[in-house]
Design a protein around this motif. Structure first.
Motif, short mmCIF file in Angstrom:
data_model
loop_
_atom_site.label_atom_id
_atom_site.label_comp_id
_atom_site.label_asym_id
_atom_site.label_seq_id
_atom_site.Cartn_x
_atom_site.Cartn_y
_atom_site.Cartn_z
N LEU A 76 -7.15 -26.40 5.79
CA LEU A 76 -5.74 -26.43 6.15
C LEU A 76 -4.91 -25.65 5.14
N LYS A 77 -5.21 -25.82 3.85
CA LYS A 77 -4.47 -25.10 2.81
C LYS A 77 -4.70 -23.60 2.94
N ALA A 78 -5.97 -23.20 3.18
CA ALA A 78 -6.28 -21.78 3.33
C ALA A 78 -5.55 -21.18 4.53
N ASN A 79 -5.49 -21.94 5.61
CA ASN A 79 -4.80 -21.46 6.80
C ASN A 79 -3.30 -21.30 6.53
N LEU A 80 -2.73 -22.26 5.80
CA LEU A 80 -1.31 -22.16 5.46
C LEU A 80 -1.05 -20.98 4.53
N ASP A 81 -1.97 -20.76 3.57
CA ASP A 81 -1.82 -19.61 2.67
C ASP A 81 -1.89 -18.31 3.45
N LEU A 82 -2.81 -18.22 4.41
CA LEU A 82 -2.94 -17.01 5.22
C LEU A 82 -1.67 -16.76 6.02
N GLN A 83 -1.12 -17.81 6.58
CA GLN A 83 0.11 -17.67 7.34
C GLN A 83 1.25 -17.20 6.44
N ARG A 84 1.30 -17.75 5.23
CA ARG A 84 2.34 -17.34 4.28
C ARG A 84 2.21 -15.87 3.92
N ILE A 85 0.96 -15.43 3.65
CA ILE A 85 0.73 -14.02 3.30
C ILE A 85 1.13 -13.11 4.46
N GLN A 86 0.78 -13.51 5.66
CA GLN A 86 1.13 -12.72 6.83
C GLN A 86 2.65 -12.61 6.99
N VAL A 87 3.33 -13.71 6.76
CA VAL A 87 4.79 -13.69 6.87
C VAL A 87 5.40 -12.79 5.80
N GLU A 88 4.90 -12.92 4.55
CA GLU A 88 5.42 -12.09 3.48
C GLU A 88 5.17 -10.60 3.74
N ALA A 89 3.97 -10.27 4.23
CA ALA A 89 3.65 -8.87 4.54
C ALA A 89 4.58 -8.34 5.63
N GLN A 90 4.82 -9.16 6.64
CA GLN A 90 5.71 -8.75 7.71
C GLN A 90 7.13 -8.53 7.19
N GLN A 91 7.54 -9.41 6.26
CA GLN A 91 8.86 -9.25 5.67
C GLN A 91 8.97 -7.94 4.89
N GLN A 92 7.91 -7.59 4.13
CA GLN A 92 7.91 -6.34 3.38
C GLN A 92 7.97 -5.13 4.32
N ILE A 93 7.22 -5.24 5.42
CA ILE A 93 7.25 -4.14 6.39
C ILE A 93 8.64 -3.97 6.96
N GLU A 94 9.26 -5.07 7.32
CA GLU A 94 10.60 -5.00 7.88
C GLU A 94 11.59 -4.46 6.86
N GLN A 95 11.40 -4.87 5.59
CA GLN A 95 12.30 -4.37 4.55
C GLN A 95 12.14 -2.85 4.35
N ALA A 96 10.89 -2.39 4.34
CA ALA A 96 10.62 -0.95 4.20
C ALA A 96 11.21 -0.17 5.37
N LYS A 97 11.09 -0.73 6.56
CA LYS A 97 11.67 -0.08 7.73
C LYS A 97 13.19 0.04 7.58
N ALA A 98 13.77 -1.06 7.08
CA ALA A 98 15.23 -1.03 6.91
C ALA A 98 15.65 0.00 5.88
N GLU A 99 14.92 0.08 4.77
CA GLU A 99 15.25 1.05 3.73
C GLU A 99 15.08 2.48 4.24
N ALA A 100 14.01 2.73 4.98
CA ALA A 100 13.78 4.08 5.54
C ALA A 100 14.88 4.45 6.51
N GLU A 101 15.30 3.47 7.30
CA GLU A 101 16.37 3.73 8.25
C GLU A 101 17.67 4.04 7.53
N ALA A 102 17.91 3.32 6.42
CA ALA A 102 19.13 3.56 5.64
C ALA A 102 19.11 4.97 5.04
N LEU A 103 17.96 5.38 4.50
CA LEU A 103 17.86 6.73 3.92
C LEU A 103 18.06 7.81 4.98
N LYS A 104 17.53 7.56 6.15
CA LYS A 104 17.69 8.52 7.24
C LYS A 104 19.15 8.66 7.61
N LEU A 105 19.84 7.52 7.66
CA LEU A 105 21.26 7.58 7.99
C LEU A 105 22.05 8.32 6.93
#
Length: 280
Positions: free
Chosen positions: A203-232
């Motif tokens: 259960l702990k490993a599954n929760l850790d995996l979910q947390r890592i996936q969420v954090e990675a998705q957040q980083q991706i979204e942040q990078a997308k936002a920064e790239a979009e800002a630079l483009k603008l």
């Protein structure tokens, strides 16, 4: 001449009155002397045995007259009774289960004569103990060892239902049962503990995996936002804007200048020249 009259009638009336009293006194004396009565204690019923035959009626609590030498009265307790025993059964997955079970029951007051006739006073050894053992074995065999623990109330209800039917055949009423303990082997207890630990780790490993996936998705979204800002920003930069930014920088430098020129200048191999003496 006068006739002699014998007073016979008064004497006869006297004996007519006294004889019933004498008979009653004699009966009471005989009843006391020959135990011609019985007192049924509270919480009991009396089973009448007449010349070796169980009578079809039962004596309630209180005082009763019986026929000496012909009738015997067997007192039978009808209050709530408790029977507790240790039982060994098997679960559905063939685990040995040691169980402590307490049973509260009472005899049907109106049928104690039938119980006495069919079973006798050894009903605990003949009926209660075997019925408890059979009922418990029949129910625990339907559940795995883990289910016996997790579904304890359901198991108790089924045992009560099964046992109640068995006791009713012998004129007994089941009040309640209490399964106070389910005990398994040391190996099984250790296996259960290890399984629980493994489940917690998974259960702990599954929760850790979910947390890592969420954090990675957040980083991706942040990078997308920064790239979009630079483009603008790139889209809005023009030569005029660049010149304007240069002018703004020069104006900001002038605001910070204190009005003094540097006294020494020089670069590379050119010797330093002190311009402070030029005005002299």
């Amino acid at each position: 001449m006068e006739e002699n009259i014998t007073p016979a009638k008064p004497r006869r009336g006297f004996w007519i009155k006294i004889i019933p009293i004498v008979i009653i006194i004699a009966l009471i004396a005989a009843m006391i002397g020959f135990k011609g009565y019985i007192i049924v204690e509270p919480g009991h019923r009396g089973v009448i045995v007449q010349l070796g035959k169980v009578m079809p009626y039962v004596l309630d609590e209180g005082f009763h007259i019986i026929v000496p030498f012909i009738q015997d009265v067997i007192p039978v307790e009808v209050r709530l009774q408790k029977d507790q025993s240790d039982q060994t059964t098997s679960s559905k997955d063939l685990q040995v289960v040691n169980t402590t079970i307490a049973v509260n029951y009472r005899l049907n007051p109106g049928n104690v004569n039938k119980l006495f006739q069919d079973v006798g006073l050894e009903y605990k050894e003949k009926v209660i103990d075997p019925a408890v053992s059979e009922s418990l074995k029949a129910v625990t065999a339907q559940y795995t060892a883990e289910e016996l623990i997790s579904k304890r109330s359901e198991v108790s209800a089924k045992v009560k239902e099964t046992l109640g039917k068995k006791l009713a055949v012998y004129y007994m009423e089941l009040d309640d049962i209490n399964i106070t303990e389910f005990d398994f082997s040391d190996q099984f207890n250790q296996a259960i503990e290890e399984k629980q630990i493994a489940e917690q780790q998974a259960l702990k490993a599954n929760l850790d995996l979910q947390r890592i996936q969420v954090e990675a998705q957040q980083q991706i979204e942040q990078a997308k936002a920064e790239a979009e800002a630079l483009k603008l920003q790139k889209d809005v930069i023009t030569p005029e804007l660049v010149e304007l930014r240069k002018i703004e920088a020069q104006l900001e430098a002038i605001k910070k200048w204190d009005g003094k020129l540097p006294t020494v200048t020089g670069s590379g191999a050119v010797p330093f020249i002190d311009i402070s003496n030029l005005n002299k």
